[in-house]
Motif scaffolding. Structure first.
Motif, PDB file in Angstrom:
ATOM      1  N   THR A 174      -1.379   3.010 -17.086  1.00  0.00           N
ATOM      2  CA  THR A 174      -2.693   2.866 -17.181  1.00  0.00           C
ATOM      3  C   THR A 174      -3.541   3.015 -18.368  1.00  0.00           C
ATOM      4  O   THR A 174      -4.379   2.276 -18.624  1.00  0.00           O
ATOM      5  CB  THR A 174      -3.218   3.952 -16.166  1.00  0.00           C
ATOM      6  N   ALA A 193     -18.994  -2.868 -11.740  1.00  0.00           N
ATOM      7  CA  ALA A 193     -18.267  -2.110 -11.413  1.00  0.00           C
ATOM      8  C   ALA A 193     -17.081  -2.585 -10.305  1.00  0.00           C
ATOM      9  O   ALA A 193     -15.730  -2.235 -10.626  1.00  0.00           O
ATOM     10  CB  ALA A 193     -18.939  -0.531 -10.752  1.00  0.00           C
ATOM     11  N   ARG A 194     -17.480  -3.179  -9.458  1.00  0.00           N
ATOM     12  CA  ARG A 194     -16.330  -4.075  -8.802  1.00  0.00           C
ATOM     13  C   ARG A 194     -15.581  -5.015  -9.296  1.00  0.00           C
ATOM     14  O   ARG A 194     -14.608  -5.039  -9.392  1.00  0.00           O
ATOM     15  CB  ARG A 194     -17.281  -4.567  -7.427  1.00  0.00           C
ATOM     16  N   ASN A 237     -14.932  -4.874 -12.693  1.00  0.00           N
ATOM     17  CA  ASN A 237     -14.171  -4.013 -13.483  1.00  0.00           C
ATOM     18  C   ASN A 237     -13.005  -3.663 -12.720  1.00  0.00           C
ATOM     19  O   ASN A 237     -11.838  -3.646 -13.520  1.00  0.00           O
ATOM     20  CB  ASN A 237     -14.748  -3.065 -14.174  1.00  0.00           C
ATOM     21  N   SER A 238     -13.030  -3.176 -11.446  1.00  0.00           N
ATOM     22  CA  SER A 238     -12.108  -2.627 -10.707  1.00  0.00           C
ATOM     23  C   SER A 238     -11.009  -3.534 -10.203  1.00  0.00           C
ATOM     24  O   SER A 238      -9.775  -3.476 -10.140  1.00  0.00           O
ATOM     25  CB  SER A 238     -12.485  -1.795  -9.633  1.00  0.00           C
ATOM     26  N   GLU A 239     -11.526  -5.158 -10.081  1.00  0.00           N
ATOM     27  CA  GLU A 239     -10.802  -5.940  -9.510  1.00  0.00           C
ATOM     28  C   GLU A 239     -10.164  -6.814 -10.950  1.00  0.00           C
ATOM     29  O   GLU A 239      -9.256  -7.577 -10.768  1.00  0.00           O
ATOM     30  CB  GLU A 239     -11.611  -6.949  -8.994  1.00  0.00           C
ATOM     31  N   PRO A 299      -8.587  -5.535 -14.215  1.00  0.00           N
ATOM     32  CA  PRO A 299      -8.275  -4.445 -15.099  1.00  0.00           C
ATOM     33  C   PRO A 299      -8.106  -4.684 -16.635  1.00  0.00           C
ATOM     34  O   PRO A 299      -8.015  -4.113 -17.514  1.00  0.00           O
ATOM     35  CB  PRO A 299      -6.877  -3.912 -14.590  1.00  0.00           C
ATOM     36  N   ASN A 337     -13.397  -4.987 -19.305  1.00  0.00           N
ATOM     37  CA  ASN A 337     -14.105  -4.142 -19.099  1.00  0.00           C
ATOM     38  C   ASN A 337     -15.524  -4.290 -19.533  1.00  0.00           C
ATOM     39  O   ASN A 337     -15.820  -4.601 -20.798  1.00  0.00           O
ATOM     40  CB  ASN A 337     -13.894  -2.682 -19.841  1.00  0.00           C
TER      41      ASN A 337
END
Length: 437
Positions: free
Chosen positions: A19, A50-51, A53-55, A57, A60
Motif C-alpha cells: 500500500t 475523492a472517488r 482517487n479511490s479508483e 491508486p 492522487n
C-alpha cells in the motif's frame, strides 16, 4: 492449513508495504476548479475527486476550489508564471482562446492521437456548438465539462395574476417587454424581470441579446475584433434601456445572482434570466410554481454557450500530463458527465450521457432539464478574444451605466468600442495589422 501468528503478521506487514509503495509511486497532481453558480457544487466536486482517487491508486489528485471563473483565471496564470501550474484547470470556456493565443496551455492533440483517433473524431462525442470555444486553430485546447445557455425562468402564478398564459411564455422581444410590463405592479411589490448585471454574467447575457438581434458581438474566427458599436449591439442595449429606464419593468442598478433568486423565490419578480447551471438550485428551493423557457428571440433565436472547459496549463511534466489526461477523460465520460449534469443543472456536454438509463429516467422526471438541451439548436459560440476579461469589461462597464440610467445606448456602444479597440491593439498590430516590408 493453519496460519501461524508470525505468518499473519508477516502478511500484514507485506500488505502495508505494498500500500505504501502504491502511495509512494502515485503521480501527484492538482486540479483548480471554480464554482460559478449557486449550490453545493464545491462539496460535490470534492466528492467526485475523492472517488477518482479511490479508483485510480496510481494518481492522487488534490482538488483546489479557486473561486469564480475570473478568480480561477488569475490564480492559474499566477501559478503558471511561478513555474507551478496545476495539471488541470476548469476554466471559463471563453478563456480557452486566450490561453492558446498566449501559449499558456497545451493542446490535448498528442494524448488524443495516442488513442489512435483524430481530434475531429474524438471531439465528436461533444455537442457541436461547444467546438468553437474549445478547438482553436484546429487544436483541441479545451474539453467541455459543464456547459450552459441562459434560460428564462418564470413564475406561473404571477403570469396568471397578470393575465398572461403560463403555457405560452414570451416568444419574442415584443411579447417579453409586454409581459414584463404586465407583471410589474405599481405598488412595487413585484417587478417584471430581473437578471444579473454583475461582471461576467452581464457580458454573457448581453452578447446573447446582441446575437438574438441579428449580430455577432465579436469575430468568431479572430480574437482581435469586437462589434460593440454596431446596429445589432446598439439595438440590444436599447432593449435593455427600454426595460429598465423606459418601462421600469426591471429594477435600476446592478443586481447579482442572489438578488435575482431571492426575489424569484419570494414571488417579487415574475421572470428571471439565469444559467441552466442554476436549474437544480432553483428546482430545490423554489416553493412557487414555475416553468423554464427559451430566451425570447429578437430577430432570431440565439443562446450563447456558457460554462467551463478543462484545460491543461503549460509547464507540466509528461507524467503529470498523462495523469491529468486520465482525470480529464474520467470527468468527461458519459457516466460522470451525466451525474454532474443531474446534480447541477448544467447540460451534459458528452452526448452519450443522454443514452444512459439514469439520464433518460431523470429527463422523464424533470422535463425542465430538457429545455436547455433543446435550446442547443440555437446555441452560438461564447465571446472569446485576446485579453478577454478586460475587453468584456469594457462593454460591461457601459451596460452597468445604462442600468443606472447614466448613459444612452448609442453613447455606451461607442465608448465600449473605443476602450475595447485600445485593449485589443497589441494583438491586432502583431497579427491582422502586422507591418509588411
Amino acid at each position: 492449513m493453519q496460519v501461524t501468528r508470525r505468518e499473519l503478521m508477516a502478511f500484514a506487514a507485506t500488505a502495508a508495504l505494498v500500500t505504501q509503495a502504491k502511495a509512494d509511486s502515485a503521480t501527484e497532481i492538482d486540479f483548480f476548479f471554480p464554482v460559478p453558480v449557486q449550490g453545493a457544487l464545491a462539496t460535490q466536486m470534492q466528492k467526485l475527486i475523492a472517488r477518482f482517487n479511490s479508483e485510480h491508486p496510481n494518481i492522487n489528485v488534490t482538488a483546489a476550489y479557486t473561486g469564480s471563473y475570473d478568480d480561477t483565471n488569475l490564480k492559474t496564470r499566477t501559478a503558471i508564471k511561478s513555474g507551478k501550474p496545476p495539471a488541470l484547470a476548469l476554466m471559463s470556456a471563453n478563456f480557452v482562446r486566450e490561453y492558446a493565443i498566449n501559449g499558456e496551455a497545451e493542446p490535448f492533440d498528442d494524448l488524443i492521437a495516442a488513442q489512435n483517433t483524430t481530434t475531429d473524431a474524438y471531439f465528436d462525442r461533444f455537442w457541436s456548438p461547444l467546438k468553437p470555444n474549445a478547438v482553436i486553430d484546429a487544436h483541441v485546447y479545451g474539453l467541455p465539462f459543464q456547459n450552459s445557455t441562459p434560460l428564462l425562468y418564470y413564475n406561473t402564478d404571477a403570469f396568471k395574476d397578470a393575465g398572461l398564459d403560463p403555457d405560452h411564455p414570451p416568444a419574442d422581444w415584443s411579447e417579453w417587454l409586454d409581459a414584463a410590463k404586465k407583471l410589474t405592479k405599481p405598488d412595487g411589490s413585484r417587478v417584471g424581470l430581473m437578471f444579473p448585471g454583475t461582471y461576467d454574467y452581464c457580458g454573457w447575457l448581453t452578447s446573447g441579446l446582441t446575437m438574438a438581434n441579428g449580430g455577432e458581438y465579436y469575430n468568431h474566427s479572430y480574437g482581435g475584433e469586437v462589434f460593440y458599436n454596431c446596429p445589432s449591439t446598439i439595438g440590444a442595449l436599447s432593449f435593455l434601456d427600454a426595460l429598465v429606464n423606459g418601462a421600469k419593468a426591471m429594477p435600476a442598478g446592478v443586481s447579482d445572482t442572489n438578488a435575482c433568486t431571492t426575489a424569484f423565490f419570494a414571488g417579487k419578480v415574475g421572470m428571471i434570466v439565469l444559467s441552466t447551471g442554476s436549474l437544480s438550485f432553483i428546482r430545490n428551493n423554489m416553493k412557487l410554481p414555475y416553468k423554464v423557457a427559451f430566451l425570447p428571440k429578437g430577430l432570431r433565436h440565439a443562446a450563447p454557450i456558457g460554462g467551463g472547459s478543462l484545460i491543461m496549463p503549460k509547464g507540466n511534466s509528461p507524467e503529470r500530463r498523462q495523469a491529468a489526461w486520465t482525470l480529464a477523460q474520467w470527468l468527461t465520460s458519459p457516466e460522470v458527465s451525466g451525474e454532474w449534469s443531474r446534480f447541477t443543472g448544467y447540460f451534459a456536454p458528452n452526448k452519450q450521457a443522454y443514452d444512459l438509463p439514469d439520464m433518460q429516467s431523470f429527463l422523464k422526471d424533470h422535463p425542465d432539464a430538457k429545455v436547455a438541451l433543446d435550446q442547443l439548436a440555437y446555441a452560438v459560440p461564447w465571446f472569446d478574444t485576446f485579453n478577454v476579461v478586460a475587453v468584456r469589461k469594457a462593454m460591461e462597464d457601459q451596460i452597468q451605466a445604462i442600468l443606472n440610467g447614466k448613459v444612452k445606448p448609442a453613447d455606451a456602444a461607442a465608448k465600449a468600442q473605443a476602450a475595447a479597440d485600445e485593449l485589443l491593439r497589441p494583438y491586432v498590430t502583431q497579427t491582422a495589422l502586422r507591418p509588411w516590408s
